[in-house]
Design an enzyme around this catalytic site. Sequence first.
Site, mmCIF file in Angstrom:
data_model
loop_
_atom_site.group_PDB
_atom_site.id
_atom_site.type_symbol
_atom_site.label_atom_id
_atom_site.label_comp_id
_atom_site.label_asym_id
_atom_site.label_seq_id
_atom_site.Cartn_x
_atom_site.Cartn_y
_atom_site.Cartn_z
ATOM 1 N N ASP A 1 -3.975 -2.028 -4.687
ATOM 2 C CA ASP A 1 -4.248 -3.435 -4.371
ATOM 3 C C ASP A 1 -3.604 -4.363 -5.408
ATOM 4 O O ASP A 1 -3.444 -3.989 -6.576
ATOM 5 C CB ASP A 1 -5.772 -3.655 -4.340
ATOM 6 C CG ASP A 1 -6.144 -4.947 -3.623
ATOM 7 O OD1 ASP A 1 -5.286 -5.517 -2.919
ATOM 8 O OD2 ASP A 1 -7.290 -5.397 -3.780
ATOM 9 N N HIS B 1 5.123 -6.263 -2.555
ATOM 10 C CA HIS B 1 5.105 -4.963 -1.871
ATOM 11 C C HIS B 1 6.329 -4.126 -2.257
ATOM 12 O O HIS B 1 6.236 -2.918 -2.435
ATOM 13 C CB HIS B 1 5.051 -5.164 -0.358
ATOM 14 C CG HIS B 1 3.768 -5.785 0.128
ATOM 15 N ND1 HIS B 1 2.524 -5.371 -0.318
ATOM 16 C CD2 HIS B 1 3.528 -6.798 1.004
ATOM 17 C CE1 HIS B 1 1.584 -6.094 0.276
ATOM 18 N NE2 HIS B 1 2.159 -6.969 1.066
ATOM 19 N N LEU C 1 2.390 19.421 -5.509
ATOM 20 C CA LEU C 1 1.560 18.238 -5.252
ATOM 21 C C LEU C 1 1.466 18.009 -3.746
ATOM 22 O O LEU C 1 2.485 17.999 -3.058
ATOM 23 C CB LEU C 1 2.193 16.995 -5.898
ATOM 24 C CG LEU C 1 1.486 15.659 -5.602
ATOM 25 C CD1 LEU C 1 0.125 15.603 -6.299
ATOM 26 C CD2 LEU C 1 2.351 14.471 -6.041
HETATM 27 C C1 FPP Z 1 -2.592 -4.226 -0.987
HETATM 28 O O1 FPP Z 1 -2.181 -5.321 -1.764
HETATM 29 C C2 FPP Z 1 -1.414 -3.421 -0.668
HETATM 30 C C3 FPP Z 1 -1.012 -3.140 0.590
HETATM 31 C C4 FPP Z 1 -1.730 -3.598 1.786
HETATM 32 C C5 FPP Z 1 0.241 -2.381 0.828
HETATM 33 C C6 FPP Z 1 0.567 -1.278 -0.127
HETATM 34 C C7 FPP Z 1 1.995 -0.922 0.033
HETATM 35 C C8 FPP Z 1 2.836 -0.534 -0.945
HETATM 36 C C9 FPP Z 1 2.366 -0.282 -2.307
HETATM 37 C C10 FPP Z 1 4.299 -0.342 -0.715
HETATM 38 C C11 FPP Z 1 4.695 0.579 0.359
HETATM 39 C C12 FPP Z 1 4.099 1.936 0.251
HETATM 40 C C13 FPP Z 1 4.791 3.096 0.156
HETATM 41 C C14 FPP Z 1 4.054 4.379 0.155
HETATM 42 C C15 FPP Z 1 6.257 3.152 0.047
HETATM 43 P P1 FPP Z 1 -2.410 -6.786 -1.201
HETATM 44 O O2 FPP Z 1 -1.172 -7.226 -0.493
HETATM 45 O O3 FPP Z 1 -3.656 -6.835 -0.371
HETATM 46 O O4 FPP Z 1 -2.592 -7.588 -2.520
HETATM 47 P P2 FPP Z 1 -3.492 -8.871 -2.749
HETATM 48 O O5 FPP Z 1 -4.913 -8.400 -2.778
HETATM 49 O O6 FPP Z 1 -3.027 -9.359 -4.052
HETATM 50 O O7 FPP Z 1 -3.210 -9.828 -1.623
#
Ligand code: FPP
Length: 249
Positions: free
Chosen positions: A26, A43, A137
């Site tokens: 997150d 992201h 893993l």
């Molecule tokens: C939450 O942060 C994160 C996500 C919903 C997406 C996670 C995706 C990645 C880390 C990249 C792609 C993944 C892979 C495996 C290549 P948020 O956007 O909700 O953050 P915020 O709480 O600050 O809004």
Amino acid sequence: MTEHSSRPGGAAETPDAGVHVAIIMDGNGRWAQARGRRREWGHRRGAESVRSVVRAAPDLGVGTLTLYAFSSDNWSRPAAEVGLLMRLLERYMRREAAELRDNGVRLRVVGRRDRLDARIVDAIAEAEATTESGDRLDLRIAVDYSSRHALLQAVREAASREGLAADRPDLAAELGRVMHADGPSRDVDLLIRTGGEKRLSDFLLWECAYAEMLFTPVMWPDFSGEHLASALQDFATRDRRFGNVQLAG
Ligand code: FPP
């Protein structure tokens, strides 16, 4: 890791299976916005953190790593953000599979596939096939994942196997078998959530029954293998009793 192998509905764990770490990644959006950039940039940087953590995990004693990449509730985000996340996932599957295989990583995607684009479903199937023999893993990436949905599906399947006799004492054991049947799913040992929030967000509700929790304010794009190492050091100090009392000696 745990020596317990007979918790109700839990999967038996082998002593050499390594720690199962699950991460709610997150903070990407806030990390980017704090730098005057669009959420999508966060992201992209978050995908770099995925690479860092996956590379570090096997040498830190992690046997299974489950990453929450896209929840079923994330479909409600703006279309541009959903599109970017899907492209990042597809790119990860296509570009990283060979390196993952060479590093002994077996990749599996958990969650629904019936609502994903065919291109992504193909990329997932190819990456899973490429990395099938990995034995250092088990990397599980959760995409269109909802723990409540997974549980409902498992209850339906277990009940049908048990002839809908919901009061049969072996139903819980059957449910445990169904929950852990889809690849190397195991109870979570350590659940990490980055980004400062303290909630589970429909992630691995069954598997986290006895998970140790670690909530860190570090935003996911800043999280690296070194943060994973210090989280595991913290985990090593936890006193896990699984509902039992401290045994003398
Ligand atoms: C939450 O942060 C994160 C996500 C919903 C997406 C996670 C995706 C990645 C880390 C990249 C792609 C993944 C892979 C495996 C290549 P948020 O956007 O909700 O953050 P915020 O709480 O600050 O809004």
